[in-house]
Design a protein around this motif. Structure first.
Motif, PDB file in Angstrom:
ATOM      1  N   PHE A   1      -8.021   3.782   5.188  1.00 29.07           N
ATOM      2  CA  PHE A   1      -9.079   3.701   3.730  1.00 29.07           C
ATOM      3  C   PHE A   1     -10.739   4.363   4.346  1.00 29.07           C
ATOM      4  N   VAL A   2     -11.124   4.900   3.174  1.00 32.39           N
ATOM      5  CA  VAL A   2     -12.357   5.529   3.302  1.00 32.39           C
ATOM      6  C   VAL A   2     -12.757   5.108   2.601  1.00 32.39           C
TER       7      VAL A   2
ATOM      8  N   ILE B   1       0.525  -0.783   0.484  1.00 29.99           N
ATOM      9  CA  ILE B   1       0.449  -0.011   0.031  1.00 29.99           C
ATOM     10  C   ILE B   1       1.026   1.344  -0.170  1.00 29.99           C
ATOM     11  N   ALA B   2       0.957   2.168  -1.159  1.00 33.48           N
ATOM     12  CA  ALA B   2       1.715   3.073  -1.562  1.00 33.48           C
ATOM     13  C   ALA B   2       1.062   4.552  -0.820  1.00 33.48           C
ATOM     14  N   HIS B   3      -0.222   4.253  -0.804  1.00 36.81           N
ATOM     15  CA  HIS B   3      -0.782   6.116  -1.022  1.00 36.81           C
ATOM     16  C   HIS B   3      -0.712   5.963   0.796  1.00 36.81           C
ATOM     17  N   PRO B   4      -0.682   7.253   1.267  1.00 39.65           N
ATOM     18  CA  PRO B   4      -1.825   7.066   2.493  1.00 39.65           C
ATOM     19  C   PRO B   4      -3.130   6.825   3.435  1.00 39.65           C
ATOM     20  N   VAL B   5      -3.907   7.215   1.742  1.00 37.74           N
ATOM     21  CA  VAL B   5      -5.037   6.944   2.169  1.00 37.74           C
ATOM     22  C   VAL B   5      -5.530   6.649   0.603  1.00 37.74           C
ATOM     23  N   VAL B   6      -6.657   5.120   0.934  1.00 36.22           N
ATOM     24  CA  VAL B   6      -6.935   4.397  -0.077  1.00 36.22           C
ATOM     25  C   VAL B   6      -8.165   4.442  -0.202  1.00 36.22           C
TER      26      VAL B   6
ATOM     27  N   ALA C   1      -4.346   0.584  10.399  1.00 34.73           N
ATOM     28  CA  ALA C   1      -4.091   0.834   9.807  1.00 34.73           C
ATOM     29  C   ALA C   1      -6.514   1.301  10.506  1.00 34.73           C
ATOM     30  N   THR C   2      -6.841   2.172   9.843  1.00 36.36           N
ATOM     31  CA  THR C   2      -8.265   3.050   9.794  1.00 36.36           C
ATOM     32  C   THR C   2      -8.932   2.970   8.702  1.00 36.36           C
TER      33      THR C   2
ATOM     34  N   VAL D   1     -12.131  -1.810  13.484  1.00 33.66           N
ATOM     35  CA  VAL D   1     -10.932  -0.685  13.481  1.00 33.66           C
ATOM     36  C   VAL D   1     -11.304   0.786  13.881  1.00 33.66           C
ATOM     37  N   PRO D   2     -10.339   1.457  14.283  1.00 31.02           N
ATOM     38  CA  PRO D   2     -10.409   2.663  14.746  1.00 31.02           C
ATOM     39  C   PRO D   2     -10.889   3.514  13.404  1.00 31.02           C
ATOM     40  N   ALA D   3     -11.763   4.835  13.681  1.00 26.80           N
ATOM     41  CA  ALA D   3     -12.062   5.412  12.072  1.00 26.80           C
ATOM     42  C   ALA D   3     -11.389   7.032  12.152  1.00 26.80           C
ATOM     43  N   VAL D   4     -10.444   7.273  12.593  1.00 31.41           N
ATOM     44  CA  VAL D   4      -9.860   8.060  13.343  1.00 31.41           C
ATOM     45  C   VAL D   4      -8.287   7.463  12.929  1.00 31.41           C
ATOM     46  N   PRO D   5      -7.942   8.716  11.476  1.00 31.85           N
ATOM     47  CA  PRO D   5      -6.597   8.212  10.897  1.00 31.85           C
ATOM     48  C   PRO D   5      -5.116   8.708  11.618  1.00 31.85           C
ATOM     49  N   THR D   6      -4.444   7.645  11.843  1.00 36.15           N
ATOM     50  CA  THR D   6      -3.022   8.315  12.123  1.00 36.15           C
ATOM     51  C   THR D   6      -2.136   8.704  11.600  1.00 36.15           C
ATOM     52  N   HIS D   7      -0.750   8.854  12.050  1.00 33.94           N
ATOM     53  CA  HIS D   7       0.150   8.925  10.161  1.00 33.94           C
ATOM     54  C   HIS D   7       0.702   7.409  10.251  1.00 33.94           C
TER      55      HIS D   7
END
Length: 124
Positions: free
Chosen positions: A102-103, A49-54, A73-74, A91-97
């Motif tokens: 995943f949206v 997974i190369a992208h921070p947001v999928v 992952a969130t 899994v948590p819904a709040v993104p982390t760094h």
């Protein structure tokens, strides 16, 4: 080892069969999933997974969907429309760094959506 090129968008479609990905595979930035009455099981726990947001766009009339995410992952399910379907996210819904976010958007008309980590994952 050279980096694996990633596609920006991939569409996976089934009428009444099974869509399955597991092991080492490349996750695009946008994943479109279309299913009339099939089963979808995407295990991303070992995927690249190369992208921070999928972004995952769902268009599912009926059937089951299981998304297995990498550790940490969130996933945000707030953009899903589901008149007669059930959703359960472990899994948590709040993104982390530290891990991908995943949206999920689109529609799951009937059936069930499950989002979880791989078996044996320990909650922190």
């Amino acid at each position: 080892m050279e980096p694996t090129p990633t596609k920006e968008t991939v569409e996976l479609t089934t009428e009444s069969g099974t869509l399955r990905r597991r092991g080492e595979w490349v996750v695009p930035r946008l994943l479109r999933i279309r299913s009339q009455a099939g089963a979808v099981r995407l295990d991303m726990s070992q995927a690249r997974i190369a992208h921070p947001v999928v972004d995952i766009e769902l268009s599912v009339l009926s059937g089951s969907i299981v998304l297995v995410l990498p550790d940490g992952a969130t996933a945000d399910l707030d953009r899903l429309h589901s008149p007669h379907a059930s959703h359960r996210s472990r899994v948590p819904a709040v993104p982390t760094h530290q891990a991908p976010h995943f949206v999920l958007s689109g529609e799951t008309y009937t059936g069930a959506l499950r989002v979880r980590y791989a078996r044996g994952h320990r909650r922190r």
